[in-house]
Design an enzyme around this catalytic site. Structure first.
Site, PDB file in Angstrom:
ATOM      1  N   HIS A  87      14.420  43.643  27.056  1.00  9.50           N
ATOM      2  CA  HIS A  87      15.279  42.608  26.819  1.00  9.50           C
ATOM      3  C   HIS A  87      16.537  42.665  25.793  1.00  9.50           C
ATOM      4  CE1 HIS A  87      12.618  41.027  23.347  1.00  9.50           C
ATOM      5  NE2 HIS A  87      13.940  40.506  23.086  1.00  9.50           N
ATOM      6  N   ASP A 224       8.161  45.951  27.379  1.00  3.65           N
ATOM      7  CA  ASP A 224       9.245  45.524  26.906  1.00  3.65           C
ATOM      8  C   ASP A 224      10.052  46.558  26.235  1.00  3.65           C
ATOM      9  OD1 ASP A 224      11.553  44.061  26.248  1.00  3.65           O
ATOM     10  OD2 ASP A 224      10.410  42.327  25.635  1.00  3.65           O
ATOM     11  N   SER A 659      13.145  41.221  17.603  1.00  6.40           N
ATOM     12  CA  SER A 659      13.117  42.052  18.848  1.00  6.40           C
ATOM     13  C   SER A 659      13.360  43.508  18.819  1.00  6.40           C
ATOM     14  CB  SER A 659      13.787  41.221  19.976  1.00  6.40           C
ATOM     15  OG  SER A 659      13.343  40.214  20.249  1.00  6.40           O
TER      16      SER A 659
END
Length: 752
Positions: A87, A224, A659
């Site tokens: 992402h 991810d 992230s």
């Protein structure tokens, strides 16, 4: 770099307004030796603070980068290979995608260096060193009888001077950020690389498996990750993109452990957390909980429903809006979880209890203490109450009005009108118009007017109804009278989009051509520009001044409040709120119980992906190749107990910006990549609860399995330094890579 005695003394006396419980905190790497090393080692860390952060030799910090402007990445080979989240790389993957080459859906893998794709504008930023510059930044700044705005001007002037002097004559860059609400300031000297190329990305059915259904949730089965490579000039320094650039040679790269994890294992998250507000007062928490979050959730909910429908109906729209949708949805769901978490913790009441103790402490002190801190909380309450309507109005402008892309685009062009009206020179206007014309193609590449019109039909009524009436522009009030009700808004929006010349690339370019000739009315009279101008002009005149006055006062009072808390609680370690600077969080692998009768295990596996598989639900589609590998059990060295580990949870304190952060074991080896938090723990940006907060990590073994066995990109795995295997111990001794780092650091100390 040496710490001054003042800094060392200060570090030892840092405090907290709330008890710093297990695994809470986002700590400055510079201060780990004083504040955290012993605690970290008691939890399983085998390294020293110097091996985590050093300015003299390669250390873990030299394998961590800020990826773009809002994520983290880690270096996993001596050839500049960079691992981050799917992402985080989503925008770049989208930019390389088209209906014909749909890398979002199908994934992308460069099988040689020539196939690695450049990404203009993408950067990777290393931290070279950190330094406490509080005394320099606050030099000459009065401590009283000065407005917050005037104080900030003096502070910013000092910041500019200090930051520039620190890197003069070098290729480095620098920035300075406030900490503890402006009680301290730290400088970060950086090395910024700008030739970053896409190397590999799994298909969305792996990289986004679970979609919005599973977002902010555990158990999780999302692969991810995406892989990039940093390129440098011939001197290994940052350079603009060139085919002649070479893969970057890092000072340190992270070895990758195949030894797995178990409950209680030490975990370290190293990254760039974005924003937290752990020391908000009860009025600040209430504003988030009862006012701001509900408004933003409502607006984004409406927008997401429309985008979802149109993206499902058109591959072109799906690719155009994929990154936008993901960004909007991410915080929409986060705010929902945060609001629920704050309610469950009874956060406002807990803050009020803390404030009662603060008041008691202030009144029991010296006369100076009473004068400085006694009136503080009533003043904060007064300002929070006075600003509520303005905060709500501001949220509706940013989320609803400017959530309409046509209005946001028109607003970006309005400075051209101002330039003409203020009689800017022909050269200045030509430069500005050329810049605007250059951006037209980029905007319309990811824009569909028909979809945006549906968004406008939904969002403009929300803007008009949600904004306090006294703060609505007269222009919008007249529209409400002229076009009453929701059907009226639909009629108006139809007219707006049919008449505006800013809804297509060709007509927008034509408008800018007219402006270049001096015909500014072609832009100023456009109905989209008129509506945007009315909303923004009113915002700047009727909302922003009062909002700024009160928020400036809140900032001043909050800074004093935090200073008082540090005086009040001398036995507490005090960690600074996140502000997109390099931090260390540490914890341990752990299960958790979110509700009565519910207990979650600490890991998930490939078996769970197959259990969730549902070809009728786009969130849970599984690619055929992955099913084939599962059926044949072709897992390579990445299996454990007949399956492949996918994700695990631990007690690290993380937030947005973390992230892509490396999750590192006690021996300094990569065991996973952080990509999310559990929904029950999203309130940790405001209040941390060790019983509920868990960070969610992609197990590095699943990443390797996908790269090697699924994608057939084993050449990338060969670049990496792999340690151990499925039968290894959960807490191995430091790898050769880490041992080399330790030897170099000892040699440097002897030489010094």
């Amino acid at each position: 770099m040496r710490l001054t005695s003042r800094l060392a003394l200060l570090a030892l006396t840092l405090l907290s307004c709330l008890p710093a419980r297990a695994d809470e905190g986002m700590w400055l790497p510079l201060l780990l030796k004083q504040l955290n090393e012993a605690d970290m080692q008691s939890k399983g860390l085998k390294l020293t603070a110097e091996q985590i952060y050093s300015v003299n030799q390669g250390s873990l910090k030299d394998a961590v980068v800020q990826f773009g402007g809002g994520c983290t990445g880690e270096i996993i080979s001596d050839q500049g290979l960079l691992l981050t989240n799917h992402h985080c790389g989503y925008g770049q993957i989208q930019q390389h995608s088209s209906v014909e080459k749909d890398y979002l859906t199908n994934g992308y893998w460069a099988m040689n260096r020539d196939q690695e794709l450049p990404n203009p504008g993408l950067t990777a930023t290393f931290i070279v060193r950190m330094e406490d510059v509080t005394s320099q930044v606050l030099a000459g700044v009065p401590t009283s009888n000065i407005t917050e705005a005037d104080r900030e001007k003096l502070v910013q002037g000092n910041i500019a001077r200090v930051a520039q002097a620190a890197v003069q004559g070098t290729h480095y860059q620098s920035f300075i950020r406030p900490f503890y609400n402006g009680n301290e300031y730290y400088m970060f000297v950086t090395e910024v690389f700008e030739d970053i190329r896409l190397v590999g990305a799994p298909p969305s059915s792996i990289g986004k498996f679970g979609g919005d259904t599973d977002n902010w949730a555990w158990p999780r089965h999302t692969g991810d990750f995406s892989i990039f490579r940093i390129y440098a000039g011939p001197d290994n320094k940052p350079a603009a993109y060139s085919k002649d650039n070479k893969p970057f040679k890092p000072r340190h790269h992270l070895p990758i452990s195949l030894n797995g994890i178990k409950p209680g294992d030490f975990t370290l998250v190293f990254g760039f957390p974005g924003r937290t507000n752990e020391y908000l007062t009860s009025w600040g928490v209430d504003e988030v909980y009862s006012l701001s979050n509900p408004a933003k959730i409502k607006v984004r909910d409406a927008k997401l429903r429309i985008l979802d429908q149109d993206m499902k109906a058109s591959d072109k729209v799906r690719i155009q809006y994929a990154a936008k949708y993901a960004g909007i949805a991410n915080y929409w769901k986060k705010w929902i979880g945060e609001t629920r978490g704050l309610k469950k913790l009874d956060a406002v009441t807990r803050k009020q209890e803390q404030e009662a103790k603060f008041t008691q402490w202030a009144q029991a002190g010296t006369e100076a203490q009473k004068a400085a801190y006694g009136p503080l909380l009533p003043q904060l309450e007064k300002n929070y109450r006075a600003v509520r309507d303005y905060t709500l109005a501001r949220d509706y402008v940013t989320e609803a009005a400017l959530g309409v892309e046509l209005l946001a685009y028109a607003n970006s062009l309005l400075p051209l009108v101002d330039m003409v009206e203020k009689k800017a020179s022909a050269e200045e206007l030509a430069t500005a118009v050329a810049r605007a014309k250059k951006g037209v193609a980029g905007f319309f590449r990811n824009y569909t007017a028909a979809t945006d019109q549906k968004v406008a039909t939904a969002l403009l009524p929300l803007y008009a109804e949600g904004t306090p009436t006294a703060l609505l522009p007269a222009y919008v009030k007249n529209l409400q009278k002229q076009y009453p009700g929701k059907t009226g808004w639909a009629t108006y929006v139809n007219s707006l989009y049919s008449k505006s010349k800013l809804t297509s690339e060709a007509s927008a370019q034509a408008v800018l051509d007219e402006v270049a000739k001096g015909n500014v009315r072609a832009l100023a009279d456009d109905p989209a520009a008129q509506l945007a101008s009315a909303i923004i002009t009113n915002y700047r005149a009727a909302i922003l001044p009062t909002y700024t006055t009160h928020t400036d006062q809140i900032a001043l009072l909050q800074r004093t409040y935090v200073a008082g808390l540090r005086q009040m609680q001398t036995d507490r370690k005090f960690y600074p709120d996140a502000n997109s600077t390099l931090r260390v969080a540490y914890g341990q692998v752990a299960t958790y119980e979110p509700a009565d009768g519910v207990k979650y295990d600490y890991y998930t596996t490939l078996d769970g992906i197959m259990e969730k598989a549902d070809p009728t639900n786009p969130d849970f589609e599984v690619p055929a190749r992955l099913v084939e590998l599962y059926n044949t059990k072709d897992y390579g060295p990445y299996a454990l107990n007949g399956t492949v580990p996918v994700a695990f949870i631990a007690t690290n304190h993380t937030t947005g910006g973390n992230s892509g952060s490396p999750v590192i074991n006690g021996s300094g080896e990569l065991i996973g990549t952080n990509f999310d938090r559990n929904w029950e723990g999203t309130m940790s940006d405001i209040m941390f609860d060790p019983d509920r907060v868990r960070n969610i990590t992609l197990d590095v073994r699943y990443m390797l399995f996908v790269v090697d066995k699924y994608a057939g990109a084993g050449h990338l795995v060969k670049e990496m330094t792999l340690v151990g295997g499925p039968n290894g111990t959960a807490a191995p001794e430091p790898s050769k890579e880490v041992k080399k780092m330790k030897v170099k650091q000892k040699a440097a100390k002897v030489k010094a």
